[in-house]
Design an enzyme around this catalytic site. Structure first.
Site, short mmCIF file in Angstrom:
data_model
loop_
_atom_site.label_atom_id
_atom_site.label_comp_id
_atom_site.label_asym_id
_atom_site.label_seq_id
_atom_site.Cartn_x
_atom_site.Cartn_y
_atom_site.Cartn_z
N HIS A 221 48.72 18.82 -1.04
CA HIS A 221 48.22 18.68 -2.41
C HIS A 221 46.91 19.43 -2.58
O HIS A 221 46.17 19.63 -1.62
CB HIS A 221 48.02 17.21 -2.79
CG HIS A 221 47.17 16.44 -1.83
ND1 HIS A 221 47.64 15.98 -0.63
CD2 HIS A 221 45.87 16.07 -1.88
CE1 HIS A 221 46.68 15.35 0.02
NE2 HIS A 221 45.57 15.40 -0.72
N HIS B 40 43.35 19.35 -4.88
CA HIS B 40 42.49 18.57 -5.76
C HIS B 40 41.92 19.50 -6.83
O HIS B 40 41.44 20.60 -6.50
CB HIS B 40 41.30 17.99 -4.98
CG HIS B 40 41.68 17.02 -3.91
ND1 HIS B 40 41.54 15.66 -4.06
CD2 HIS B 40 42.17 17.20 -2.66
CE1 HIS B 40 41.92 15.05 -2.94
NE2 HIS B 40 42.30 15.96 -2.08
P1 5GP Z 1 43.41 13.74 0.74
O1 5GP Z 1 42.40 12.81 1.35
O2 5GP Z 1 44.71 13.62 1.47
O3 5GP Z 1 42.94 15.16 0.59
O4 5GP Z 1 43.62 13.26 -0.76
C1 5GP Z 1 44.38 12.17 -1.10
C2 5GP Z 1 43.93 11.74 -2.46
O5 5GP Z 1 44.86 10.83 -2.97
C3 5GP Z 1 42.55 11.05 -2.47
O6 5GP Z 1 41.67 11.73 -3.33
C4 5GP Z 1 42.87 9.64 -2.98
O7 5GP Z 1 41.88 9.18 -3.85
C5 5GP Z 1 44.19 9.84 -3.68
N1 5GP Z 1 45.06 8.68 -3.67
C6 5GP Z 1 45.26 7.82 -2.65
N2 5GP Z 1 46.19 6.89 -2.99
C7 5GP Z 1 46.57 7.18 -4.25
C8 5GP Z 1 47.50 6.58 -5.15
O8 5GP Z 1 48.18 5.58 -4.86
N3 5GP Z 1 47.64 7.16 -6.37
C9 5GP Z 1 46.91 8.25 -6.74
N4 5GP Z 1 47.13 8.74 -7.97
N5 5GP Z 1 46.02 8.85 -5.92
C10 5GP Z 1 45.86 8.32 -4.68
#
Ligand code: 5GP
Length: 144
Positions: free
Chosen positions: A107, A109
């Site tokens: 993903h 951001h």
């Molecule tokens: P990562 O840490 O993998 O780069 O980003 C994962 C993102 O997913 C984080 O920014 C976190 O806030 C978001 N996130 C975690 N759980 C959920 C969820 O259940 N729903 C949504 N919409 N975002 C989530």
């Protein structure tokens, strides 16, 4: 979790794609989904994911998936900028636990930025009210 290993089909984003978990969606087509981050680092923080790929990170992504995600990320970033009149926009992407990745479905951001507003911590902010997220998603979607 390391950079290598199997894709977990029950990760939270896979469940959102399948409609098993709720999400405040901004944009969706047959290959890409954009939705609001529930722990936003800034107002309008959204996530862009592939619906077709099981890449856990950028290193595993297929070329056509990267193309879809890059174009969608640019489109969403432009829309968020228009809708929220931010001063800047951060695009971030994490690969592996050591780099800060917490959800192992590739993903990007999209994080609107303002000169006078500090950025909240990554994956450590407070959960935002779905009503607030829906209002922001509607504004960004209207600017697509
Ligand atoms: P990562 O840490 O993998 O780069 O980003 C994962 C993102 O997913 C984080 O920014 C976190 O806030 C978001 N996130 C975690 N759980 C959920 C969820 O259940 N729903 C949504 N919409 N975002 C989530």
């Amino acid at each position: 979790m390391s950079l290598t290993g199997p894709y977990d089909p029950d990760n939270i984003f896979a469940k959102i794609i399948r409609g098993e978990m709720p999400a405040v969606k901004v944009y969706e087509d047959d290959r890409v989904l954009a939705f609001m981050d529930v722990f936003p680092q800034a107002e309008g923080h959204l996530l862009v994911i592939s619906k077709a790929s099981q890449a856990r990170n950028l290193l595993e992504a297929e070329p056509e998936v990267l193309e879809d995600l890059a174009l969608a990320t640019q489109r969403l970033a432009r829309a968020a900028t228009r809708a929220l009149q931010c001063d800047g926009i951060t695009i971030s992407q994490f690969n592996g636990t050591a780099a800060g990745q917490t959800v192992f479905h590739l993903h990007f951001h999209v994080i609107p930025r303002w000169a006078d507003r500090p950025l909240a911590g990554h994956a450590s902010g407070k959960m935002e009210d779905p009503v607030v997220l829906t209002g922001l998603a509607d504004r960004i979607a209207a600017a697509l």
